[in-house]
Design an enzyme around this catalytic site. Structure first.
Site, PDB file in Angstrom:
ATOM      1  N   GLY A 128     101.092  73.352  -7.127  1.00 44.21           N
ATOM      2  CA  GLY A 128     102.528  74.115  -6.685  1.00 44.21           C
ATOM      3  C   GLY A 128     103.800  73.323  -7.157  1.00 44.21           C
ATOM      4  O   GLY A 128     103.532  72.058  -7.416  1.00 44.21           O
ATOM      5  N   ARG A 169     111.350  73.111  -2.859  1.00 45.53           N
ATOM      6  CA  ARG A 169     111.937  72.588  -1.823  1.00 45.53           C
ATOM      7  C   ARG A 169     112.573  71.140  -1.925  1.00 45.53           C
ATOM      8  O   ARG A 169     113.417  70.598  -1.265  1.00 45.53           O
ATOM      9  CB  ARG A 169     111.511  73.013  -0.481  1.00 45.53           C
ATOM     10  CG  ARG A 169     111.695  74.264   0.082  1.00 45.53           C
ATOM     11  CD  ARG A 169     110.654  74.786   1.169  1.00 45.53           C
ATOM     12  NE  ARG A 169     109.452  74.987   0.783  1.00 45.53           N
ATOM     13  CZ  ARG A 169     108.567  75.079   1.616  1.00 45.53           C
ATOM     14  NH1 ARG A 169     108.784  75.146   2.964  1.00 45.53           N
ATOM     15  NH2 ARG A 169     107.342  75.150   1.351  1.00 45.53           N
ATOM     16  N   GLN A 222      95.336  75.595 -12.997  1.00 47.21           N
ATOM     17  CA  GLN A 222      95.682  77.008 -12.427  1.00 47.21           C
ATOM     18  C   GLN A 222      96.857  77.616 -13.126  1.00 47.21           C
ATOM     19  O   GLN A 222      97.906  77.015 -12.859  1.00 47.21           O
ATOM     20  CB  GLN A 222      95.755  76.822 -10.738  1.00 47.21           C
ATOM     21  CG  GLN A 222      95.974  78.144 -10.167  1.00 47.21           C
ATOM     22  CD  GLN A 222      96.500  78.062  -8.850  1.00 47.21           C
ATOM     23  OE1 GLN A 222      97.157  77.157  -8.526  1.00 47.21           O
ATOM     24  NE2 GLN A 222      96.158  79.003  -8.017  1.00 47.21           N
ATOM     25  N   GLY A 248     100.374  78.117   9.266  1.00 41.84           N
ATOM     26  CA  GLY A 248      99.464  79.226   9.665  1.00 41.84           C
ATOM     27  C   GLY A 248      99.050  78.976  11.153  1.00 41.84           C
ATOM     28  O   GLY A 248      98.543  77.934  11.460  1.00 41.84           O
ATOM     29  N   ASN A 269      97.032  75.442  11.386  1.00 37.79           N
ATOM     30  CA  ASN A 269      96.111  75.281   9.963  1.00 37.79           C
ATOM     31  C   ASN A 269      96.542  74.004   9.536  1.00 37.79           C
ATOM     32  O   ASN A 269      97.631  74.125   9.006  1.00 37.79           O
ATOM     33  CB  ASN A 269      95.903  76.428   9.358  1.00 37.79           C
ATOM     34  CG  ASN A 269      95.313  76.111   7.856  1.00 37.79           C
ATOM     35  OD1 ASN A 269      94.389  75.241   7.938  1.00 37.79           O
ATOM     36  ND2 ASN A 269      95.393  76.916   7.072  1.00 37.79           N
ATOM     37  N   LYS A 313     111.606  32.966 -15.451  1.00 41.16           N
ATOM     38  CA  LYS A 313     110.903  34.000 -16.114  1.00 41.16           C
ATOM     39  C   LYS A 313     109.762  33.158 -16.928  1.00 41.16           C
ATOM     40  O   LYS A 313     109.962  32.187 -17.582  1.00 41.16           O
ATOM     41  CB  LYS A 313     111.688  34.835 -16.861  1.00 41.16           C
ATOM     42  CG  LYS A 313     110.936  35.997 -17.691  1.00 41.16           C
ATOM     43  CD  LYS A 313     111.471  36.187 -19.154  1.00 41.16           C
ATOM     44  CE  LYS A 313     111.014  35.213 -20.035  1.00 41.16           C
ATOM     45  NZ  LYS A 313     111.347  35.500 -21.387  1.00 41.16           N
ATOM     46  N   ASN A 342     112.296  16.572 -11.610  1.00 47.10           N
ATOM     47  CA  ASN A 342     113.533  17.086 -11.184  1.00 47.10           C
ATOM     48  C   ASN A 342     114.355  17.662 -12.280  1.00 47.10           C
ATOM     49  O   ASN A 342     115.140  16.906 -13.107  1.00 47.10           O
ATOM     50  CB  ASN A 342     114.539  16.157 -10.174  1.00 47.10           C
ATOM     51  CG  ASN A 342     115.353  16.734  -9.463  1.00 47.10           C
ATOM     52  OD1 ASN A 342     115.004  17.321  -8.263  1.00 47.10           O
ATOM     53  ND2 ASN A 342     116.653  16.704  -9.785  1.00 47.10           N
ATOM     54  N   ALA A 344     121.144  20.243 -11.581  1.00 44.10           N
ATOM     55  CA  ALA A 344     121.996  21.433 -11.016  1.00 44.10           C
ATOM     56  C   ALA A 344     122.436  21.940 -12.335  1.00 44.10           C
ATOM     57  O   ALA A 344     122.914  21.524 -13.453  1.00 44.10           O
ATOM     58  CB  ALA A 344     122.968  21.087 -10.067  1.00 44.10           C
ATOM     59  N   ALA A 349     124.042  13.870 -17.969  1.00 47.11           N
ATOM     60  CA  ALA A 349     124.513  15.085 -17.525  1.00 47.11           C
ATOM     61  C   ALA A 349     125.475  15.779 -18.538  1.00 47.11           C
ATOM     62  O   ALA A 349     125.760  15.015 -19.449  1.00 47.11           O
ATOM     63  CB  ALA A 349     125.562  14.742 -16.294  1.00 47.11           C
TER      64      ALA A 349
HETATM   65  C1  UD1 Z   1      99.199  76.525   3.781  1.00 47.72           C
HETATM   66  C2  UD1 Z   1      98.279  77.436   4.470  1.00 47.72           C
HETATM   67  C3  UD1 Z   1      98.891  77.360   5.645  1.00 47.72           C
HETATM   68  C4  UD1 Z   1      98.890  75.867   6.639  1.00 47.72           C
HETATM   69  C5  UD1 Z   1      99.841  75.018   5.794  1.00 47.72           C
HETATM   70  C6  UD1 Z   1      99.608  73.451   6.017  1.00 47.72           C
HETATM   71  C7  UD1 Z   1      97.573  79.020   3.153  1.00 47.72           C
HETATM   72  C8  UD1 Z   1      97.682  80.532   2.752  1.00 47.72           C
HETATM   73  N1  UD1 Z   1      98.336  78.700   3.835  1.00 47.72           N
HETATM   74  O1  UD1 Z   1     100.411  77.242   3.740  1.00 47.72           O
HETATM   75  O2  UD1 Z   1      98.147  78.111   6.862  1.00 47.72           O
HETATM   76  O3  UD1 Z   1      99.434  76.057   8.020  1.00 47.72           O
HETATM   77  O4  UD1 Z   1      99.309  75.171   4.149  1.00 47.72           O
HETATM   78  O5  UD1 Z   1     100.404  72.596   5.407  1.00 47.72           O
HETATM   79  O6  UD1 Z   1      96.718  78.423   2.706  1.00 47.72           O
HETATM   80  N2  UD1 Z   1      98.693  75.501  -4.130  1.00 47.72           N
HETATM   81  C9  UD1 Z   1      98.189  75.608  -5.493  1.00 47.72           C
HETATM   82  N3  UD1 Z   1      98.089  76.804  -6.047  1.00 47.72           N
HETATM   83  C10 UD1 Z   1      98.669  78.005  -5.371  1.00 47.72           C
HETATM   84  C11 UD1 Z   1      99.255  77.806  -4.171  1.00 47.72           C
HETATM   85  C12 UD1 Z   1      99.216  76.678  -3.476  1.00 47.72           C
HETATM   86  O7  UD1 Z   1      97.625  74.606  -5.729  1.00 47.72           O
HETATM   87  O8  UD1 Z   1      98.487  78.840  -6.146  1.00 47.72           O
HETATM   88  C13 UD1 Z   1      98.911  74.228  -3.393  1.00 47.72           C
HETATM   89  C14 UD1 Z   1     100.022  73.707  -3.250  1.00 47.72           C
HETATM   90  O9  UD1 Z   1     100.594  72.823  -4.210  1.00 47.72           O
HETATM   91  C15 UD1 Z   1     100.059  72.878  -2.172  1.00 47.72           C
HETATM   92  C16 UD1 Z   1      99.094  73.490  -1.217  1.00 47.72           C
HETATM   93  O10 UD1 Z   1      98.285  74.318  -2.102  1.00 47.72           O
HETATM   94  O11 UD1 Z   1      99.763  71.648  -2.301  1.00 47.72           O
HETATM   95  C17 UD1 Z   1      99.499  74.272  -0.055  1.00 47.72           C
HETATM   96  O12 UD1 Z   1     100.335  75.426  -0.588  1.00 47.72           O
HETATM   97  P1  UD1 Z   1     101.627  75.706   0.084  1.00 47.72           P
HETATM   98  O13 UD1 Z   1     102.332  76.905  -0.772  1.00 47.72           O
HETATM   99  O14 UD1 Z   1     102.531  74.676   0.282  1.00 47.72           O
HETATM  100  O15 UD1 Z   1     101.082  76.455   1.477  1.00 47.72           O
HETATM  101  P2  UD1 Z   1     101.892  76.649   2.760  1.00 47.72           P
HETATM  102  O16 UD1 Z   1     102.766  77.690   2.617  1.00 47.72           O
HETATM  103  O17 UD1 Z   1     102.255  75.243   3.275  1.00 47.72           O
HETATM  104 CA    CA Z   2     102.845  73.283   2.323  1.00 45.94          CA
END
Ligand code: UD1
Ligand code: CA
Length: 482
Positions: A15, A19, A79, A147, A178, A359, A385, A388, A431
């Protein structure tokens, strides 16, 4: 709490982290001397998995280069499009040939406080209970955005995970969330990922759906509740980044205090995860201990000091100092207001005093550079020594040159040592000398203009001035006495 070695840990880090409002991908932001993903990788390594795969996507070249420097054994999987956490795990498994025999642990790259211990506890519960999937959960004060863990009211068993955006009002009232960390049976995970749909509010493949898919197919689903909900803090913005830094810093300082280090004011002290220390070291307020800094027994540092990759010897005293890449010997004193740069090596009981910069300089045992001096590219023997306000003139505008000063020397104040130059043992210098030529052992070197007094100059050139009057009355007073 030993559990089987997992077949793989998959870290999700594709990701962007919108934010964070940053040029830097979220997982590369640092706290306590490591990137967010670096902390996660370190915790994952504690499980000693057969494979460690990090799924990268946004700015993948930059993240991949960073990961290679962090851990040369991990693998990355690309990905191309961020189509959800389920899709990301699938990409990770593809890197391992589509599946893995044994336990697969999945963690997010943005949870830097997660400890290896908690991962091991999850993995152990998973194995002991013979689950198809075990989710790490936590009770949090504010579950917004996470979640929710839905449990069967009769049995308490986990039935599904509902994303905040897809949850009903009743489900949103649930405070068990979660963490995004799971242990899976590798083969069942691969099968279930093939059945994940995208009919949710975000149109993504949710990893969380694997849980209900496995349960409906009759497999065992379990949960492991984290003891400390702070551990699962996911970083989405800079407020959370700072909060995580504070929590981790506190954890690291508590570890240091437990090991016998006095930390006078934890609130104003920063420590990196890679810092080491011995008992009875003391850290005063306003101090940053960074990189591979080491505090030996009875070393005392601060207040207001920043030490990076610096070794502080037994009983050494470092006060109001900035230091990087220096070695401070036993019982040496540094500061107040000193600046030690890479390659500085201070011998036993030596001193780099007030407003002294060094250094690439080796300072011998008991040698003192007490005041207002620059020592660059130098070797100084024992018990010498340096007067200064001395400058080791190491740079001719093109190249750097070295100065060597022997043992038991007494150099005068305001000396310039114009490198390359060598000063023998037991030398004295006058000096104000500009030393450009080598000085043989035991000599006194004088390198300055002779003083000339032009008497009566003020009376002739500045007649009637206050200075002239003062001189006149001094002369009169002198006359009166004789
Ligand atoms: C996710 C969980 C949520 C949990 C929360 C905890 C899912 C659907 N949701 O939500 O239940 O409470 O984390 O922090 O799993 N990422 C990828 N590829 C993608 C999407 C995400 O690598 O296509 C990675 C992001 O970089 C990140 C992690 O997965 O490190 C979580 O993704 P993020 O979008 O932050 O999930 P949350 O909405 O926080
Ligand atoms: Ca997250």
């Amino acid at each position: 709490m030993s559990s089987e070695r997992p077949a793989a840990v998959v870290v999700l880090a594709a990701g962007e982290g919108t934010r964070m409002k940053s040029k830097t991908p979220k997982v590369l932001h640092e706290i306590a001397g490591r990137s967010l993903v670096g902390h996660v990788v370190a915790a994952a390594r504690e499980l000693d998995p057969t494979h460690l795969v990090v799924v990268v996507g946004h700015e993948s070249e930059r993240v991949t280069a960073h990961l290679a420097a962090v851990d040369d054994r991990l693998r990355t999987a690309h990905q191309a499009e961020q189509r959800g956490t389920g899709n990301a795990v699938r990409v990770g498994l593809d890197e391992l040939g589509g599946t893995a025999e044994g336990t697969v642990v999945v963690v997010c790259g943005d949870t830097p406080l997660l400890s290896g211990e908690t991962l091991a506890a999850l993995s152990a519960t998973h194995t002991t209970d013979a689950n198809a999937v075990t989710v790490l959960t936590a009770e949090v004060p504010d579950a917004t955005g996470y979640g929710r863990i839905v449990r069967d009211p009769a049995t308490g068993a986990v039935t599904e995970i509902v994303e905040h955006k897809d949850a009903s009002d009743a489900q949103r009232a649930i405070r068990e969330i979660n963490s995004g960390v799971f242990a899976f049976d590798g083969r069942l995970l691969a099968d279930a990922l093939g059945q994940v749909r995208t009919d949710n509010s975000q149109g993504e493949e949710y990893l969380t759906d694997v849980l209900s898919i496995l349960r409906e197919a009759g497999h065992r689903v379990g949960a492991c509740v984290a003891g400390d909900h702070h551990e699962i803090l996911g970083i989405n913005n800079r407020v959370q980044l700072t909060e995580a830094r504070r929590l981790l810093n506190q954890r690291l300082l508590e570890r240091a205090m437990t090991a016998g280090v006095t930390v006078v004011d934890p609130a104003s002290t920063l420590i990196d995860v890679t810092v080491t220390y011995e008992r009875d070291a003391v850290v005063h307020p306003g101090t940053q201990l960074l990189g591979t800094t080491h505090l030996s027994e009875d070393a005392e540092v601060g207040p207001n000091s920043r030490l990076k990759d610096t070794r502080v010897g037994v009983g050494a005293r470092v006060d109001n100092t900035v230091s990087e890449g220096a070695e401070i010997g036993e019982a040496a004193t540094v500061g107040p207001y000193a600046y030690l740069r890479p390659g500085t090596r201070l011998g036993t009981r030596s001193k780099a005093g007030t407003y002294v910069e060094m250094k690439n300089a080796a300072i011998g045992e008991g040698t003192k550079v007490p005041h207002l001096s620059y020592v660059g590219d130098a070797t100084i023997g024992d018990h010498t020594n340096i007067g200064a306000a001395s400058v080791f003139v190491n740079y001719d505008g093109v190249a750097k040159h070295h100065t060597t000063i022997g043992s038991h020397c007494r150099t005068g104040s305001d000396n310039m040592f114009v490198a390359p130059v060598t000063i023998g043992d037991g030398v004295y210098t006058a000096a104000g000398s500009v030393i450009t030529k080598d000085v043989p052992p035991g000599s006194l070197a004088v390198a300055r203009g002779q003083q000339r007094n032009i008497e009566g100059w003020v009376a002739r050139k500045r007649p009637g001035s206050a200075a002239a009057q003062a001189a006149q009355s001094a002369a009169a007073g002198h006359d009166g006495e004789s």
